[in-house]
Design a protein around this motif. Structure first.
Motif, PDB file in Angstrom:
ATOM      1  N   PRO A 219       0.856  -1.202   0.004  1.00 45.66           N
ATOM      2  CA  PRO A 219       0.001  -0.010   0.007  1.00 45.66           C
ATOM      3  C   PRO A 219       0.806   1.153  -0.093  1.00 45.66           C
ATOM      4  O   PRO A 219       2.023   1.306   0.555  1.00 45.66           O
ATOM      5  CB  PRO A 219      -0.773  -0.168   1.190  1.00 45.66           C
ATOM      6  N   SER A 220       0.060   2.446  -0.493  1.00 39.02           N
ATOM      7  CA  SER A 220       0.842   3.654  -0.434  1.00 39.02           C
ATOM      8  C   SER A 220       1.056   4.067   0.992  1.00 39.02           C
ATOM      9  O   SER A 220       2.409   4.644   1.369  1.00 39.02           O
ATOM     10  CB  SER A 220       0.188   4.593  -1.251  1.00 39.02           C
ATOM     11  N   LEU A 221       0.336   3.815   1.896  1.00 40.53           N
ATOM     12  CA  LEU A 221       0.224   4.426   3.280  1.00 40.53           C
ATOM     13  C   LEU A 221      -0.648   3.471   4.155  1.00 40.53           C
ATOM     14  O   LEU A 221      -1.590   2.719   3.930  1.00 40.53           O
ATOM     15  CB  LEU A 221      -0.376   5.442   3.446  1.00 40.53           C
ATOM     16  N   ALA A 222       0.173   2.853   5.003  1.00 41.08           N
ATOM     17  CA  ALA A 222      -0.224   1.862   6.396  1.00 41.08           C
ATOM     18  C   ALA A 222       0.115   2.550   7.658  1.00 41.08           C
ATOM     19  O   ALA A 222       1.358   2.081   7.813  1.00 41.08           O
ATOM     20  CB  ALA A 222       0.109   0.514   5.782  1.00 41.08           C
ATOM     21  N   ILE A 223      -0.630   3.164   8.282  1.00 45.89           N
ATOM     22  CA  ILE A 223      -0.167   3.640   9.773  1.00 45.89           C
ATOM     23  C   ILE A 223      -1.332   3.491  10.609  1.00 45.89           C
ATOM     24  O   ILE A 223      -2.470   3.341  10.209  1.00 45.89           O
ATOM     25  CB  ILE A 223       0.353   5.048   9.649  1.00 45.89           C
ATOM     26  N   GLU A 224      -1.054   3.553  11.865  1.00 47.28           N
ATOM     27  CA  GLU A 224      -1.798   3.857  12.935  1.00 47.28           C
ATOM     28  C   GLU A 224      -2.035   5.134  13.353  1.00 47.28           C
ATOM     29  O   GLU A 224      -0.929   6.051  13.553  1.00 47.28           O
ATOM     30  CB  GLU A 224      -1.513   2.908  14.082  1.00 47.28           C
ATOM     31  N   VAL A 225      -3.314   5.868  13.491  1.00 45.99           N
ATOM     32  CA  VAL A 225      -3.349   7.080  13.862  1.00 45.99           C
ATOM     33  C   VAL A 225      -4.260   7.123  15.067  1.00 45.99           C
ATOM     34  O   VAL A 225      -4.985   6.327  15.447  1.00 45.99           O
ATOM     35  CB  VAL A 225      -4.037   8.053  12.774  1.00 45.99           C
ATOM     36  N   GLU A 226      -4.376   8.241  15.914  1.00 43.57           N
ATOM     37  CA  GLU A 226      -5.205   8.635  16.780  1.00 43.57           C
ATOM     38  C   GLU A 226      -6.048   9.758  16.298  1.00 43.57           C
ATOM     39  O   GLU A 226      -5.827  10.917  16.258  1.00 43.57           O
ATOM     40  CB  GLU A 226      -4.434   9.116  18.144  1.00 43.57           C
ATOM     41  N   ALA A 227      -7.318   9.459  16.058  1.00 45.11           N
ATOM     42  CA  ALA A 227      -8.410  10.528  15.947  1.00 45.11           C
ATOM     43  C   ALA A 227      -9.146  11.134  17.233  1.00 45.11           C
ATOM     44  O   ALA A 227      -9.492  10.716  18.001  1.00 45.11           O
ATOM     45  CB  ALA A 227      -9.618   9.837  14.883  1.00 45.11           C
ATOM     46  N   TYR A 228      -9.354  12.410  17.036  1.00 49.05           N
ATOM     47  CA  TYR A 228      -9.529  13.136  18.064  1.00 49.05           C
ATOM     48  C   TYR A 228     -11.325  13.368  18.157  1.00 49.05           C
ATOM     49  O   TYR A 228     -11.778  13.755  19.156  1.00 49.05           O
ATOM     50  CB  TYR A 228      -9.155  14.537  18.088  1.00 49.05           C
ATOM     51  N   SER A 229     -12.041  13.138  17.019  1.00 46.69           N
ATOM     52  CA  SER A 229     -13.421  13.287  16.942  1.00 46.69           C
ATOM     53  C   SER A 229     -14.137  12.338  15.925  1.00 46.69           C
ATOM     54  O   SER A 229     -13.343  11.853  15.275  1.00 46.69           O
ATOM     55  CB  SER A 229     -13.664  14.807  16.715  1.00 46.69           C
ATOM     56  N   ARG A 230     -15.325  12.532  15.963  1.00 49.89           N
ATOM     57  CA  ARG A 230     -16.344  11.691  15.173  1.00 49.89           C
ATOM     58  C   ARG A 230     -15.990  12.295  13.793  1.00 49.89           C
ATOM     59  O   ARG A 230     -15.913  11.550  12.685  1.00 49.89           O
ATOM     60  CB  ARG A 230     -17.449  11.830  15.328  1.00 49.89           C
ATOM     61  N   PHE A 231     -15.832  13.649  13.686  1.00 51.19           N
ATOM     62  CA  PHE A 231     -15.486  14.291  12.382  1.00 51.19           C
ATOM     63  C   PHE A 231     -14.388  13.778  11.623  1.00 51.19           C
ATOM     64  O   PHE A 231     -14.216  13.549  10.440  1.00 51.19           O
ATOM     65  CB  PHE A 231     -15.426  15.910  12.451  1.00 51.19           C
ATOM     66  N   SER A 232     -13.084  13.610  12.396  1.00 52.28           N
ATOM     67  CA  SER A 232     -11.863  13.021  11.998  1.00 52.28           C
ATOM     68  C   SER A 232     -12.095  11.607  11.468  1.00 52.28           C
ATOM     69  O   SER A 232     -11.658  11.066  10.537  1.00 52.28           O
ATOM     70  CB  SER A 232     -10.877  12.996  13.031  1.00 52.28           C
ATOM     71  N   MET A 233     -13.002  10.939  12.342  1.00 54.37           N
ATOM     72  CA  MET A 233     -13.111   9.541  11.897  1.00 54.37           C
ATOM     73  C   MET A 233     -14.031   9.562  10.447  1.00 54.37           C
ATOM     74  O   MET A 233     -13.964   8.722   9.385  1.00 54.37           O
ATOM     75  CB  MET A 233     -13.915   8.837  12.963  1.00 54.37           C
ATOM     76  N   ARG A 234     -14.958  10.417  10.327  1.00 58.49           N
ATOM     77  CA  ARG A 234     -15.660  10.279   9.029  1.00 58.49           C
ATOM     78  C   ARG A 234     -14.612  10.723   7.864  1.00 58.49           C
ATOM     79  O   ARG A 234     -14.959   9.924   6.592  1.00 58.49           O
ATOM     80  CB  ARG A 234     -16.856  11.424   9.119  1.00 58.49           C
ATOM     81  N   LEU A 235     -13.842  11.628   7.922  1.00 60.47           N
ATOM     82  CA  LEU A 235     -13.163  11.778   7.053  1.00 60.47           C
ATOM     83  C   LEU A 235     -11.803  10.663   6.596  1.00 60.47           C
ATOM     84  O   LEU A 235     -11.888  10.659   5.356  1.00 60.47           O
ATOM     85  CB  LEU A 235     -11.991  13.098   7.437  1.00 60.47           C
ATOM     86  N   LEU A 236     -11.537  10.133   7.837  1.00 58.57           N
ATOM     87  CA  LEU A 236     -10.679   8.844   7.095  1.00 58.57           C
ATOM     88  C   LEU A 236     -11.656   7.695   6.689  1.00 58.57           C
ATOM     89  O   LEU A 236     -11.210   7.112   5.667  1.00 58.57           O
ATOM     90  CB  LEU A 236     -10.236   8.001   8.734  1.00 58.57           C
ATOM     91  N   SER A 237     -12.795   7.533   6.973  1.00 54.05           N
ATOM     92  CA  SER A 237     -13.617   6.600   6.201  1.00 54.05           C
ATOM     93  C   SER A 237     -13.835   7.014   4.859  1.00 54.05           C
ATOM     94  O   SER A 237     -13.857   6.140   4.143  1.00 54.05           O
ATOM     95  CB  SER A 237     -15.019   6.518   7.060  1.00 54.05           C
ATOM     96  N   LEU A 238     -14.193   8.196   4.468  1.00 54.27           N
ATOM     97  CA  LEU A 238     -14.383   8.540   3.142  1.00 54.27           C
ATOM     98  C   LEU A 238     -13.037   8.294   2.158  1.00 54.27           C
ATOM     99  O   LEU A 238     -13.279   8.185   1.043  1.00 54.27           O
ATOM    100  CB  LEU A 238     -15.253   9.905   3.010  1.00 54.27           C
TER     101      LEU A 238
END
Length: 295
Positions: A219-238
């Motif tokens: 993959p081009s990118l494979a990392i672990e991140v810490e999301a601070y909000s539901r908004f951030s998770m939605r961006l990751l999901s899309l």
């Protein structure tokens, strides 16, 4: 096909002006001026400097000033000042070499990676694994998501003291609306791509043709991140969902159903649609950081 409207910037009254874009080079995690010795600090004009996006953003800023003046939210002199700032920024940007533009975008991505490597004390987080197969999405993620993630928690903590209650609601509502529309667009694209792939695959098999099933093994990118909000998770999901759209594009190209240029065009359309959220969220983040540093 759903589209995202290019609305007037709702943060125009509270964002840094066009000439404040050099703040993009500051390290939001430490408050230190990470670019005091860089070309970015000298030219300071490159939010979205690649692909002609800065010109689009400057035009939107100029349009925002005109709209706010017509609605009586700023005076004629204030609107004229904003237009002059845009003109100066546009002139500076056009004098940049391609290498300078690319360097500033790279610097923003580097600081974004630094942000993701730092933990924010006292923040409730949700860990997430981000895997993006396709290289075109990696720069998009690195130059916008880390700042949008930090913006989302700072908006909760300092949004009212930075913008005031009414303007905070306006900014938040605008970002939420844009994300919702982009989610609808990506859902539609994924549904269409999957359906077209399945129909094409059945047709190929019925004809007795060889069917290739390509996969991305690195993959081009494979990392672990810490999301601070539901908004951030939605961006990751899309982002990861559109990555799946591109997986289906790979199948179509491999089997000669679509040309690579068609795929590139669809990918570029998604990048353009994400850009307004990135820029406005990023500029909101910078504005919030002025409050954070003042405490």
């Amino acid at each position: 096909m759903s589209t995202i409207s290019e609305e007037t910037n709702p943060e125009a009254l509270s964002q840094p002006s066009a000439t404040d874009i050099p703040v993009a080079a500051e390290n939001p995690a430490t408050g230190a001026d990470a670019a005091s010795d860089s070309a970015a600090n000298q030219s300071a004009t490159t939010d979205g400097a690649d692909g002609g996006e800065i010109e689009l953003e400057l035009q939107q800023m100029e349009d925002a000033a005109n709209t706010l003046q017509k609605e009586g939210m700023i005076s004629e002199s204030e609107a004229e000042e904003k237009r002059e700032q845009v003109a100066r920024t546009r002139k500076l940007f056009r004098e940049l070499s391609p290498a300078e533009r690319a360097a500033i975008v790279r610097r923003r991505r580097e600081i974004g990676r630094e942000l993701m490597a730092r933990q924010l004390s006292g923040a409730a987080v949700v860990a997430a694994t981000v895997r993006l197969n396709h290289t075109r999405l990696k720069p998009l993620f690195e130059q916008w998501w880390p700042y949008l993630n930090r913006m989302s928690i700072n908006m909760q903590r300092f949004g009212r003291s930075t913008f005031g209650a009414e303007d905070q609601d306006t900014v938040t509502s605008w970002l939420e609306k844009q994300v919702a529309e982009l989610e609808a667009y990506v859902d539609e694209q994924l549904g269409v791509a999957k359906d077209f792939r399945e129909k094409s695959e059945r047709k190929l098999r019925d004809q007795g043709d060889i069917v290739f099933a390509p996969t991305v093994t690195k993959p081009s990118l494979a990392i672990e991140v810490e999301a601070y909000s539901r908004f951030s998770m939605r961006l990751l999901s899309l982002l990861m969902k559109f990555d799946k759209v591109m997986d289906n594009f790979d199948f179509l190209v491999w089997n000669g159903i679509r040309d690579q240029s068609d795929v590139d065009e669809e990918s570029a359309r998604f990048l353009r649609k994400f850009h307004p959220i990135g820029v406005r969220g990023y500029m909101t983040h910078l504005r919030l950081m002025t409050t954070v540093r003042g405490r």
